[in-house]
Design a protein around this motif. Structure first.
Motif, short mmCIF file in Angstrom:
data_model
loop_
_atom_site.label_atom_id
_atom_site.label_comp_id
_atom_site.label_asym_id
_atom_site.label_seq_id
_atom_site.Cartn_x
_atom_site.Cartn_y
_atom_site.Cartn_z
N ASN A 9 0.82 -1.22 0.00
CA ASN A 9 0.00 0.00 0.00
C ASN A 9 0.86 1.27 0.00
O ASN A 9 0.45 2.30 -0.52
N LEU A 10 2.04 1.19 0.59
CA LEU A 10 2.93 2.35 0.58
C LEU A 10 3.38 2.67 -0.84
O LEU A 10 3.49 3.84 -1.22
N LEU A 11 3.62 1.64 -1.64
CA LEU A 11 4.05 1.85 -3.02
C LEU A 11 2.90 2.41 -3.86
O LEU A 11 3.12 3.18 -4.79
N ILE A 12 1.68 2.00 -3.53
CA ILE A 12 0.51 2.55 -4.24
C ILE A 12 0.39 4.04 -3.96
O ILE A 12 0.14 4.84 -4.87
N VAL A 13 0.58 4.43 -2.70
CA VAL A 13 0.55 5.85 -2.35
C VAL A 13 1.68 6.59 -3.07
O VAL A 13 1.48 7.69 -3.61
N PHE A 14 2.85 6.00 -3.08
CA PHE A 14 4.01 6.60 -3.78
C PHE A 14 3.68 6.83 -5.26
O PHE A 14 3.93 7.91 -5.81
N ASN A 15 3.10 5.83 -5.91
CA ASN A 15 2.79 5.93 -7.34
C ASN A 15 1.74 7.01 -7.60
O ASN A 15 1.84 7.75 -8.60
N GLU A 16 0.76 7.11 -6.72
CA GLU A 16 -0.27 8.13 -6.89
C GLU A 16 0.28 9.54 -6.64
O GLU A 16 -0.11 10.50 -7.29
N LEU A 18 3.30 10.46 -7.32
CA LEU A 18 4.03 10.79 -8.54
C LEU A 18 3.09 11.32 -9.62
O LEU A 18 3.42 12.23 -10.37
N ARG A 19 1.91 10.73 -9.68
CA ARG A 19 0.96 11.09 -10.73
C ARG A 19 0.22 12.39 -10.41
O ARG A 19 0.05 13.25 -11.28
N LEU A 20 -0.22 12.56 -9.18
CA LEU A 20 -1.12 13.67 -8.83
C LEU A 20 -0.41 14.83 -8.13
O LEU A 20 -0.90 15.96 -8.16
N ARG A 21 0.68 14.55 -7.46
CA ARG A 21 1.53 15.57 -6.84
C ARG A 21 0.87 16.34 -5.70
O ARG A 21 1.42 17.34 -5.23
N VAL A 23 -1.30 15.71 -1.84
CA VAL A 23 -1.78 14.76 -0.85
C VAL A 23 -3.30 14.67 -0.90
O VAL A 23 -3.89 13.58 -0.82
N SER A 24 -3.96 15.82 -1.02
CA SER A 24 -5.43 15.83 -1.04
C SER A 24 -5.97 15.05 -2.24
O SER A 24 -6.95 14.31 -2.11
N ALA A 25 -5.32 15.21 -3.40
CA ALA A 25 -5.77 14.51 -4.61
C ALA A 25 -5.55 13.01 -4.48
O ALA A 25 -6.38 12.20 -4.92
N VAL A 26 -4.43 12.62 -3.87
CA VAL A 26 -4.16 11.19 -3.66
C VAL A 26 -5.18 10.60 -2.69
O VAL A 26 -5.69 9.49 -2.91
N ALA A 27 -5.49 11.32 -1.63
CA ALA A 27 -6.48 10.84 -0.67
C ALA A 27 -7.83 10.61 -1.35
O ALA A 27 -8.49 9.59 -1.11
N LEU A 69 13.03 5.76 -8.72
CA LEU A 69 12.15 4.66 -8.33
C LEU A 69 10.85 4.65 -9.12
O LEU A 69 10.15 3.63 -9.13
N ALA A 70 10.52 5.76 -9.76
CA ALA A 70 9.21 5.90 -10.40
C ALA A 70 8.94 4.80 -11.41
O ALA A 70 7.88 4.15 -11.39
N GLU A 71 9.87 4.58 -12.32
CA GLU A 71 9.62 3.61 -13.39
C GLU A 71 9.51 2.18 -12.88
O GLU A 71 8.53 1.49 -13.19
N PRO A 72 10.49 1.67 -12.10
CA PRO A 72 10.35 0.27 -11.66
C PRO A 72 9.13 0.03 -10.78
O PRO A 72 8.49 -1.02 -10.88
N ILE A 73 8.79 0.99 -9.92
CA ILE A 73 7.62 0.80 -9.07
C ILE A 73 6.34 0.83 -9.91
O ILE A 73 5.45 0.00 -9.74
#
Length: 306
Positions: A9-16, A18-21, A23-27, A69-73
């Motif tokens: 789940n931490l990696l999912i948050v990390f990936n989001e 990267l995409r949304l930049r 915290v509120s949008a990721v939440a 880390l962005a690409e491999p994750i």
């Protein structure tokens, strides 16, 4: 660091992030609270001993480690998602699947008539929607699975994508029958003297035309510049303008518009037309079926353009 130390789940948050930049949008995207996102980020920071994201006026900016880390994750999460959701079979005759395919206006002219004919025979309920390969968010949309395939000359899609070559393509000069400069073909002298129609095609690989001509030290007399190929044949048919276009486009316009072609006197490297897909779609049976259909019906044309 061992994999057992990492919560997926931490990696999912990390990936989001990267995409949304933000915290509120990721939440909102993950349907969790903002404190939960912040907590996950802090746990990752401790595990990796790096800030990972720094607050800026434009949102959360990734650190150099986060960018590495962005690409491999992203690739790993996409592969896991595809594997968990993979369907065993795809029945094109019964499917009502809608595919979204990115291509240029040339691609629509060249590929769609035959592709739609084949779909009517093999998959009568399957539908296709096209979007432009010049979209600035093409990579992101394919990474997110909203675009199934891209077809054409798309040199920017490399890391994280698979591709299969369909055919090679040369550029030619296109002009109307009876053009005063064309009695002996378009020589370099005639090319310099001609009035040109230039196609910008921003966001696609076709910008190579202007670059190569400029590097050759040739200053064209460009009387008209258009953003895409859609109206080129109509314009060339009724003027003395000449245009440098891919052979596949020229072949579709010669008879309907009364045009002819000559080899371009400026050596422009051939381009390679590919079908491309993101790694997360690699094992999906429906995507496999569509790209195989495209390959079967268009890769055999390679010899015509080599």
């Amino acid at each position: 660091m061992e994999l057992r130390e990492i919560d997926l789940n931490l990696l999912i948050v990390f990936n989001e992030l990267l995409r949304l930049r933000r915290v509120s949008a990721v939440a909102e995207s993950l349907d969790v609270s903002q404190p939960a996102v912040s907590n996950a980020l802090n746990r990752l920071r401790r595990l990796l001993n790096d800030e990972l994201f720094l607050r800026t006026a434009k949102g959360m900016a990734p650190t150099p480690l986060a960018e590495r880390l962005a690409e491999p994750i992203g690739y790993a999460l996409g592969a896991i998602h595809s594997s968990l959701n993979e369907r065993v079979t795809f029945d094109p005759a019964a499917s009502q699947r809608h595919f979204t395919v990115a291509m240029t206006d040339i691609g629509e002219i060249h590929f769609l008539p035959k592709l739609m004919q084949r779909l009517a025979e093999a998959a009568p309920r399957v539908t296709i929607g096209t979007i432009s390969t010049s979209r600035s968010d093409l990579r992101e949309e394919m990474e997110n699975g909203r675009i199934d395939l891209a077809i054409g000359f798309v040199p920017d899609l490399k890391t994280g994508f698979f591709q299969r070559r369909l055919f090679r393509q040369r550029y030619v000069c296109l002009y109307r029958h009876g053009h005063p400069l064309a009695e002996n073909g378009i020589t370099l002298k005639a090319f310099r003297a001609a009035q040109h129609l230039a196609i910008a095609a921003e966001g696609t690989g076709h910008g190579v035309v202007d670059e190569v001509i400029q590097r050759a030290g040739i200053v064209r007399d460009v009387r008209l510049r258009v953003p895409h190929f859609g109206a080129v044949a109509h314009i060339v048919q009724n003027t003395d303008l000449i245009a440098v276009v891919p052979q596949a486009y020229a072949d579709r316009t010669l008879e309907p518009f009364g045009l002819q072609t000559s080899a371009c006197p400026v050596k422009i490297p051939d381009i390679v037309i590919n079908v491309l897909w993101h790694a997360k779609k690699h094992r999906e049976p429906d995507n496999q079926w569509l790209r195989q259909l495209v390959s079967e019906h268009f890769s055999t044309q390679a010899s015509a353009y080599v």
